[in-house]
Design a protein around this motif. Sequence first.
Motif, PDB file in Angstrom:
ATOM      1  N   UNK A 180       1.109  -0.932  -0.437  1.00 34.01           N
ATOM      2  CA  UNK A 180       0.118  -0.100   0.168  1.00 34.01           C
ATOM      3  C   UNK A 180       0.576   1.780   0.326  1.00 34.01           C
ATOM      4  N   UNK A 181       1.937   1.182   0.468  1.00 29.59           N
ATOM      5  CA  UNK A 181       3.436   2.428   0.732  1.00 29.59           C
ATOM      6  C   UNK A 181       3.419   2.357  -0.812  1.00 29.59           C
ATOM      7  N   UNK A 182       3.729   1.349  -1.566  1.00 28.20           N
ATOM      8  CA  UNK A 182       4.361   2.169  -2.071  1.00 28.20           C
ATOM      9  C   UNK A 182       3.342   2.329  -3.267  1.00 28.20           C
ATOM     10  N   UNK A 183       2.385   2.145  -3.371  1.00 28.51           N
ATOM     11  CA  UNK A 183       0.921   2.721  -4.472  1.00 28.51           C
ATOM     12  C   UNK A 183       0.762   4.179  -4.328  1.00 28.51           C
ATOM     13  N   UNK A 184       1.068   4.287  -2.696  1.00 26.23           N
ATOM     14  CA  UNK A 184       0.619   5.202  -2.675  1.00 26.23           C
ATOM     15  C   UNK A 184       1.765   6.657  -2.465  1.00 26.23           C
ATOM     16  N   UNK A 185       3.142   5.993  -2.061  1.00 26.92           N
ATOM     17  CA  UNK A 185       4.383   6.947  -2.928  1.00 26.92           C
ATOM     18  C   UNK A 185       4.444   6.833  -3.851  1.00 26.92           C
ATOM     19  N   UNK A 186       4.513   6.223  -5.044  1.00 27.93           N
ATOM     20  CA  UNK A 186       4.634   6.107  -6.157  1.00 27.93           C
ATOM     21  C   UNK A 186       3.004   6.708  -7.409  1.00 27.93           C
TER      22      UNK A 186
END
Length: 506
Positions: A416-422
């Motif tokens: 989830x963090x990867x999606x939000x960050x990217x």
Amino acid sequence: MRVMAQIAMVMNLDKCIGCHTCSVTCKQAWTNRQGTEYVWFNNVETLPGQGYPRRWEDQEKWRGGWERTRSGTLRLRAGSRLKRLGNIFANPELPGIDDYYQPWTYEYKNLIDAPAGDDLPVARPVSSLTGEPLDTIEWGPNWDDNLGGAPRNAPRDPIVEKIRDEVGERIRFEFEQSFMFYLPRVCEHCLNPACVSSCPSGAMYKREEDGIVLVDQDDCRGWRMCVTGCPYKKVYFNHSTGKAEKCTFCFPRIEVGLPTVCSETCVGRMRYLGVMLYDADKVTEAASVEDEHDLYPSQLGCFLDPHDPAVVAAAKASGITHEWIEAARRSPVYDLIATYQVALPLHPEYRTMPMVWYVPPLSPVVEAVAASGHDGEDAGNLFGAIDALRIPVEYLAELLTAGDTVPVEAVLHRMAAMRAYMRRVNLGEERDESIAAAVGLTGPELEDLFRLLAIAKYEDRYVVPSAARADADALAEAHPLDDACPVGEAAPGRVLLNLSPTRRSA
């Protein structure tokens, strides 16, 4: 420290679309012969569901894998050596053909040759095993496909039965409230394979150079103890040859630096192949830990960092070549399993130390948040929604971490963090390092994880050492094509599955 190398696979379940291309290409390459009509070395299951063979996860019934004794040692769940010897001629703990399925074809000739008339000709189903007509078709390898088995079959999923009291109404099988995801399965090529230990004739072996588990068709006596011993039920009996067969990890391709057929043809590009270095001296201890929740971290502890100079020196001392060490350093599998820890093993509680790992699915979280009218890529929304995931975290934990929800939640939070960050990066917004810090990573690490999971190229997804190509060329020069077996033809008394240069591991 005794360093060994293993070809391993990771599958990103977030990207599997359930097209079954991998299954079809594998079957065309490896199981299109007489006696393998019902065999699928690779199959894709819809979960929740009973799977293939039916209810393969029910080890109380099938007695696969290992169990820990009171003294802390491991023994096969199938029983002691004496008990298995007593059942050698009549092993009762085997799936029957109805648990797999009765393979069938249709009387197409009846359609083509039927004379003109008032009635419409039909093509009745006919068993591919017996040639006899089938009155009804009651089961197949994809019977649960796309919720096709819910609500009739999904409640009989062994995991659902196990956790239903715990999660209660969060598992419902009304069509509009049900959940599903795809699980592609192949042989796990385990570090501690129960099938190898179950084989009375020693025909099943694990190759020393790459860890691939194979069956020597000359030595196999058809006892089928390996079928019982494998908790994943990925060993099959060929009723025509009287031998056991299984996924070979496409070792003729691996030996020349090519990925497996299922990986090569994967439409979703969700498979990764690479080299893992591990300490063979730690395997038994890691598989024997008392608490099943410790099996995942204990297996992680067996893997070695290929960038560590001490590991490199020990690997060279063990005979591992420079090409394999370099492949281990570039391995996408190592990054997903050990560096970013977003891939998890399938049923570690079987204590076989599987080497095909899975990134759990996150997509339903994003879709559920977006459907509620909120931003489906916002980190705060995603982190909060994971606890209310339509696919219960408890279900994923029973599948991938022996019921421990903490590692699964950690993986989902990182995804989830990867999606939000990217999302912020792709929109040209300022990078929010707090998103990465919340999951124990840095911004550049999340970008690297995104590159690996979302946009990795062919050569980044499949890092298979091609050192064996030189050996193959040398072998071709030593044995000209005139004296070799033609493609597709086996030498007398041998089956083409017996191409491995190393008979069995040390």
